[in-house]
Design a protein around this motif. Sequence first.
Motif, mmCIF file in Angstrom:
data_model
loop_
_atom_site.group_PDB
_atom_site.id
_atom_site.type_symbol
_atom_site.label_atom_id
_atom_site.label_comp_id
_atom_site.label_asym_id
_atom_site.label_seq_id
_atom_site.Cartn_x
_atom_site.Cartn_y
_atom_site.Cartn_z
ATOM 1 N N ASP A 1 0.919 -1.347 0.137
ATOM 2 C CA ASP A 1 0.084 -0.034 -0.104
ATOM 3 C C ASP A 1 0.850 1.386 -0.181
ATOM 4 O O ASP A 1 0.267 2.358 -0.175
ATOM 5 N N TYR A 2 2.267 1.174 0.180
ATOM 6 C CA TYR A 2 3.007 2.141 0.553
ATOM 7 C C TYR A 2 2.807 3.497 -0.521
ATOM 8 O O TYR A 2 2.663 4.658 -0.259
ATOM 9 N N LEU A 3 3.060 3.251 -1.821
ATOM 10 C CA LEU A 3 2.912 4.350 -2.809
ATOM 11 C C LEU A 3 1.518 4.859 -2.924
ATOM 12 O O LEU A 3 1.603 6.174 -2.856
ATOM 13 N N HIS A 4 0.517 4.011 -2.586
ATOM 14 C CA HIS A 4 -0.852 4.628 -2.446
ATOM 15 C C HIS A 4 -0.978 5.618 -1.392
ATOM 16 O O HIS A 4 -1.668 6.479 -1.406
ATOM 17 N N VAL A 5 -0.652 5.087 -0.276
ATOM 18 C CA VAL A 5 -0.792 5.855 0.841
ATOM 19 C C VAL A 5 0.194 7.151 0.891
ATOM 20 O O VAL A 5 -0.293 8.377 1.253
ATOM 21 N N LEU A 6 1.390 7.132 0.258
ATOM 22 C CA LEU A 6 2.161 8.256 0.054
ATOM 23 C C LEU A 6 1.462 9.434 -0.917
ATOM 24 O O LEU A 6 1.373 10.478 -0.543
ATOM 25 N N ALA A 7 1.025 8.803 -1.742
ATOM 26 C CA ALA A 7 -0.085 9.804 -2.640
ATOM 27 C C ALA A 7 -1.118 10.464 -1.971
ATOM 28 O O ALA A 7 -1.405 11.635 -2.145
ATOM 29 N N ALA A 8 -1.842 9.556 -0.975
ATOM 30 C CA ALA A 8 -2.877 10.175 -0.211
ATOM 31 C C ALA A 8 -2.446 11.257 0.640
ATOM 32 O O ALA A 8 -2.960 12.367 0.633
ATOM 33 N N ILE A 9 -1.238 10.941 1.101
ATOM 34 C CA ILE A 9 -0.570 11.986 2.230
ATOM 35 C C ILE A 9 -0.238 13.371 1.234
ATOM 36 O O ILE A 9 -0.516 14.496 1.898
ATOM 37 N N ARG A 10 0.136 13.133 0.235
ATOM 38 C CA ARG A 10 0.619 14.516 -0.584
ATOM 39 C C ARG A 10 -0.408 15.108 -1.077
ATOM 40 O O ARG A 10 -0.340 16.156 -1.315
ATOM 41 N N SER A 11 -1.648 14.535 -0.890
ATOM 42 C CA SER A 11 -2.788 15.198 -1.549
ATOM 43 C C SER A 11 -3.535 16.085 -0.549
ATOM 44 O O SER A 11 -4.201 16.663 -1.010
ATOM 45 N N VAL A 12 -2.891 15.994 0.680
ATOM 46 C CA VAL A 12 -3.623 16.921 1.827
ATOM 47 C C VAL A 12 -2.423 17.757 2.799
ATOM 48 O O VAL A 12 -2.760 18.646 3.203
ATOM 49 N N THR A 13 -1.399 17.363 2.199
ATOM 50 C CA THR A 13 -0.058 18.332 2.968
ATOM 51 C C THR A 13 1.096 17.835 2.353
ATOM 52 O O THR A 13 1.396 16.941 1.675
ATOM 53 N N SER A 14 1.914 19.014 2.232
ATOM 54 C CA SER A 14 3.358 18.978 1.640
ATOM 55 C C SER A 14 4.272 18.836 2.724
ATOM 56 O O SER A 14 5.648 18.793 2.327
ATOM 57 N N GLU A 15 4.010 18.769 4.045
ATOM 58 C CA GLU A 15 4.946 18.259 5.017
ATOM 59 C C GLU A 15 5.515 16.883 4.751
ATOM 60 O O GLU A 15 4.666 16.115 4.280
ATOM 61 N N PRO A 16 6.670 17.011 5.172
ATOM 62 C CA PRO A 16 7.442 15.622 5.145
ATOM 63 C C PRO A 16 6.830 14.672 6.385
ATOM 64 O O PRO A 16 6.601 14.890 7.243
ATOM 65 N N VAL A 17 6.854 13.468 6.153
ATOM 66 C CA VAL A 17 6.603 12.254 7.173
ATOM 67 C C VAL A 17 7.823 12.343 8.005
ATOM 68 O O VAL A 17 8.824 12.067 7.547
ATOM 69 N N ARG A 18 7.527 12.367 9.481
ATOM 70 C CA ARG A 18 8.609 12.360 10.274
ATOM 71 C C ARG A 18 8.711 11.132 11.187
ATOM 72 O O ARG A 18 9.294 10.383 11.458
ATOM 73 N N TYR A 19 7.480 10.833 11.551
ATOM 74 C CA TYR A 19 7.158 9.670 12.465
ATOM 75 C C TYR A 19 5.947 8.804 12.019
ATOM 76 O O TYR A 19 5.083 9.398 11.417
ATOM 77 N N VAL A 20 6.335 7.471 12.287
ATOM 78 C CA VAL A 20 5.302 6.365 11.848
ATOM 79 C C VAL A 20 5.119 5.560 13.021
ATOM 80 O O VAL A 20 6.140 4.989 13.674
ATOM 81 N N VAL A 21 3.850 5.440 13.461
ATOM 82 C CA VAL A 21 3.445 4.864 14.718
ATOM 83 C C VAL A 21 2.531 3.627 14.559
ATOM 84 O O VAL A 21 1.757 3.620 13.889
ATOM 85 N N ASN A 22 3.277 2.337 15.173
ATOM 86 C CA ASN A 22 2.490 1.100 14.902
ATOM 87 C C ASN A 22 1.768 0.945 16.293
ATOM 88 O O ASN A 22 2.399 0.955 17.424
ATOM 89 N N THR A 23 0.490 0.956 16.376
ATOM 90 C CA THR A 23 -0.478 0.679 17.612
ATOM 91 C C THR A 23 -0.073 -0.758 18.097
ATOM 92 O O THR A 23 -0.416 -0.912 19.143
#
Length: 276
Positions: free
Chosen positions: A66-88
């Motif tokens: 799913d990574y590239l699809h998720v990345l595209a979705a994030i880019r669609s709402v913010t230009s900020e870079p991803v700094r942290y990924v949290v696993n519940t």
Amino acid sequence: MMFGAPVAPVKAAQPAYLTSVLKVRQLHPNMYVIEGPANGEGPNPNMIIYATGHGVVVVDPWFAIDYLHVLAAIRSVTSEPVRYVVNTHFHEDHSGANAEWPADVMIIAQDNSRKHMLEQAMPGPPNITFSDELTLHLGEKTVRLRYLGPGHTDGDIAVYFPEWKTVCLGDMMAGTKGVTNPVVGYASGGTLAGWPRALDKALAFDVAEVVPGHGAITGRDGLVAHRDKVAAIGDSLRAWDRAKKSAAEIHDLLISTYGFKPINLASLDGLVTEFR
């Protein structure tokens, strides 16, 4: 926006739900959710995207495919870079994409989640772990991570966003076709008996909004009802054991009384044993 070196292309054989652009729902001015149920019939959980002005925090990044699809979705709402990924917790639908992120993205989980990932040779084990609590300070924004204790697994955490009084619970609260019931991973330290106490730790936050691992977003009342239902299931299991009910009878009672689905019944042997 820099996301590091290019990643390998997604494999050609993709699930049907990845053939279209992911739907992103805005919860608040700087918080978004990619809802698993709204994006097809795959097993994906709800994913939070939190733009802080000092980088994005992503909660539960789905599978590697799913990574590239998720990345595209994030880019669609913010230009900020991803700094942290949290696993519940460590299960693949919540951590599978860990290894796809650039090396400068910090992957965070509870100590036991990293232990399980290493034991099972899963890719992308977290590079930041904690035992009880951890707070991320990103400018004026904070994100609080709290270990809940054993429940779904022995590494479940709550992710709390004080700005919006929003808590993400992973699979400590997960719905199947509108019904929230516990799925206990006994092989990874899960327990039903401890589950209500774990949810009490989440309720200790000032909670207005609850994002479950799977299923519809709800409020504090929904979480209280879920907590009380899990406690009631435990009480019923104790009573059924005292009444000498067989495993087959308990199976049927869990369906008729609490609406258990096959995914909840997968741990039937463990449930019977735990309350024996």
